[in-house]
Design an enzyme around this catalytic site. Structure first.
Site, PDB file in Angstrom:
ATOM      1  N   LYS A 127      58.471  -8.690  39.886  1.00 20.41           N
ATOM      2  CA  LYS A 127      59.638  -7.870  39.569  1.00 20.41           C
ATOM      3  C   LYS A 127      60.740  -8.020  40.616  1.00 20.41           C
ATOM      4  CE  LYS A 127      57.421  -4.356  36.690  1.00 20.41           C
ATOM      5  NZ  LYS A 127      56.161  -5.060  36.496  1.00 20.41           N
ATOM      6  N   GLU A 131      64.077   1.830  41.830  1.00 19.37           N
ATOM      7  CA  GLU A 131      65.197   1.772  40.897  1.00 19.37           C
ATOM      8  C   GLU A 131      65.709   3.173  40.606  1.00 19.37           C
ATOM      9  OE1 GLU A 131      63.628  -0.026  37.411  1.00 19.37           O
ATOM     10  OE2 GLU A 131      63.846  -2.076  38.156  1.00 19.37           O
ATOM     11  N   ARG A 146      55.272 -14.534  27.396  1.00 22.26           N
ATOM     12  CA  ARG A 146      54.199 -14.747  26.413  1.00 22.26           C
ATOM     13  C   ARG A 146      54.650 -14.207  25.066  1.00 22.26           C
ATOM     14  NH1 ARG A 146      52.724  -9.460  25.896  1.00 22.26           N
ATOM     15  NH2 ARG A 146      52.717  -8.176  27.766  1.00 22.26           N
TER      16      ARG A 146
END
Length: 494
Positions: A117, A201, A293
């Site tokens: 991330k 965040e 994916r």
């Protein structure tokens, strides 16, 4: 190189999903199974199937060396990892390719980049992708993280950098919660993902979870297949997904989809991928993460676009060009996916086990049940509790909702407690019908989503109806709250 035989390194419904498309393309399919899965359809219906033995997941579906060994033994020239398990495992992707086998997925480099991330945000900063205000730097000391969190301003979200599925995440509303939350996220990240790196965040209040389906080939083509609304979640796990996203202007829809394409182009992506965004109530959106994916919810995209995403995955993996232009991809109608779990939503979503006595078959047109079980098979606690995905298409959202509620009654899963009734309550909720969804929909509507408790007037109405129908009288003393004919059947837990 044309792929002739694929080994599916997965189980259940996703193994069957890949098998279906591969067979339509004239490609042979090899499946694998742990011994406790040997009676499941993915172990029975392939061209070849090999046992991975017994034991833990590390001994079976996560055993990289054994999967490579079986692939070579079977003569398969490609591996499709499905979703979950090893689908985003960079080491496995490298092992597959180093053994001369085609990996039906992105490059190992993309898996590494987008699986981190912090690393992904640093990369996307360079191509000016909108990011949630926050901190994703290298100084991971408690003192610095606390300073950065206060600088951002509460509420903030502490996230394990290598995390997923809600693990290693903490929402912090005030100073007194901060240090404990940082240490908790680090500890969970280290335990679950072997990394204690975290990022911070700004926490967006009542956000929507919007994701965009991408497909990229090795000829410079990067296409989007529009967006999906995935805001209905419990414990950060999706429950209901749909497309098109309700209450979204066409201008905003195209803007967020084009942003996702910029990401794919910016990192020179290959194969299927999904970019996930967090969207504020004012329509502003920020990159959250990219899943390298095929997603669980990919069928809703297939329903409204008419394109087979697994087919394109296979084509890209064998070096073909995607035979489409962006203008060829359009949305038609509305599709909704309901994830049917073996769990009890009315008991804190506790997993349930048992023997599936009968599944049931949906009867309406344009309804698809992707299921990895058969009548008589066992449901245990060794794997994810998802039993199936009910996917419904309708000309309008109203029709899709109505067909979904009807179809949930038809796919019974008798013998195992499921969330089918809970899903019906979600779909019938007035705010869902209006498209007023956000990631706190389930906790915010907790009381509304609880099962209905019968009151005296309900019993009176039932008795009156029975009497009018000429049925023998029923005494109110024999009727208990919430008791139905199904609960009286011995051996059934539904």
């Amino acid at each position: 190189m044309k792929i002739k035989k694929i080994l599916v390194a997965n189980r259940g419904e996703i193994a069957l999903r890949v098998l279906k498309t591969a067979k339509e393309m004239g490609i042979k399919v090899v499946t694998v199974y742990a011994e406790d899965d040997k009676k499941l359809p993915h172990a029975l219906f392939a061209d070849e199937s090999y046992s991975l033995g017994s034991g833990t997941l590390a001994d079976t579906y996560l055993n990289k060396a054994k999967l490579i060994e079986v692939t070579k033994k079977s003569g398969a020239d490609a591996i499709h990892p499905g979703y979950g398990f090893l689908s985003e495992n960079e080491e496995f992707a490298r092992m597959v390719e180093s053994n001369g086998i085609i990996f039906i997925g992105p490059t190992p480099e993309s898996i590494v980049l987008m699986g981190d991330k912090i690393g992904s945000k640093k990369a996307l900063e360079k191509i000016k992708i909108p990011l949630t205000p926050g901190y994703h730097g290298d100084d991971q000391s408690d003192e610095n993280l606390m300073k950065e969190a206060k600088k951002i301003g509460y509420p903030v979200l502490i996230k394990a950098s290598a995390g997923g599925g809600g693990k290693g995440m903490r929402i912090v509303h005030q100073d007194s919660e901060l240090l404990e939350s940082i240490r908790g996220a680090k500890s969970e990240g280290l335990k679950s993902f072997s990394s204690d790196k975290v990022l911070i965040e700004k926490y967006v209040v009542n956000p929507r979870h919007i994701e965009v389906q991408l497909m990229s080939d090795t000829h410079g083509n990067h296409l989007h297949f529009f967006e999906r609304e995935c805001s209905i979640q419990r414990r950060y796990q999706k429950v209901v997904e749909e497309t098109p996203a309700p209450n979204m202007s066409q201008e905003l829809r195209l803007k967020i989809c084009e942003t996702a394409v910029e990401i794919a182009r910016g990192i020179n992506y290959r194969g299927a991928g999904t970019v996930e965004f967090i969207m504020a109530q004012d329509g502003s959106y920020y990159f959250m993460e990219m899943n390298t994916r095929l997603q669980v919810e990919h069928p809703v995209t297939e329903m409204v676009t008419g394109h087979d995403l697994v087919k394109y995955q296979i084509m890209v993996a064998q070096g073909d060009k995607i035979p489409l232009k962006q203008s060829d991809i359009k949305q038609k109608g509305q599709a909704i996916e309901c994830r049917i779990y073996a769990e009890d939503p009315d008991n804190n979503f506790m997993p349930s086990i048992g023997t599936i006595e009968r599944i049931g078959t949906p009867t309406l047109r344009d309804v698809r049940l992707d299921c990895g079980f058969l009548d008589g098979t066992e449901v245990g606690v060794n794997y994810d509790p998802m039993l199936a995905k009910l996917v419904v298409w309708g000309e309008t959202r109203e029709i899709a909702i109505s067909k979904s509620i009807h179809s949930l009654d038809e796919v019974l899963f008798l013998g195992v407690k499921t969330n089918r009734d809970y899903l019906k309550r979600i779909l019938a909720h007035k705010d869902f019908i209006k498209g007023h969804t956000h990631t706190h929909f389930i906790p915010d509507h907790k009381a509304d989503l609880e099962p209905k408790t019968f009151v005296d007037q309900d019993f009176a109405d039932m008795i009156a109806a029975l009497s009018l129908a000429g049925t023998k009288k029923v005494s109110t003393s024999t009727i208990e709250s919430n008791k139905t004919p199904w609960t009286e059947l011995t051996g059934f837990r539904n």
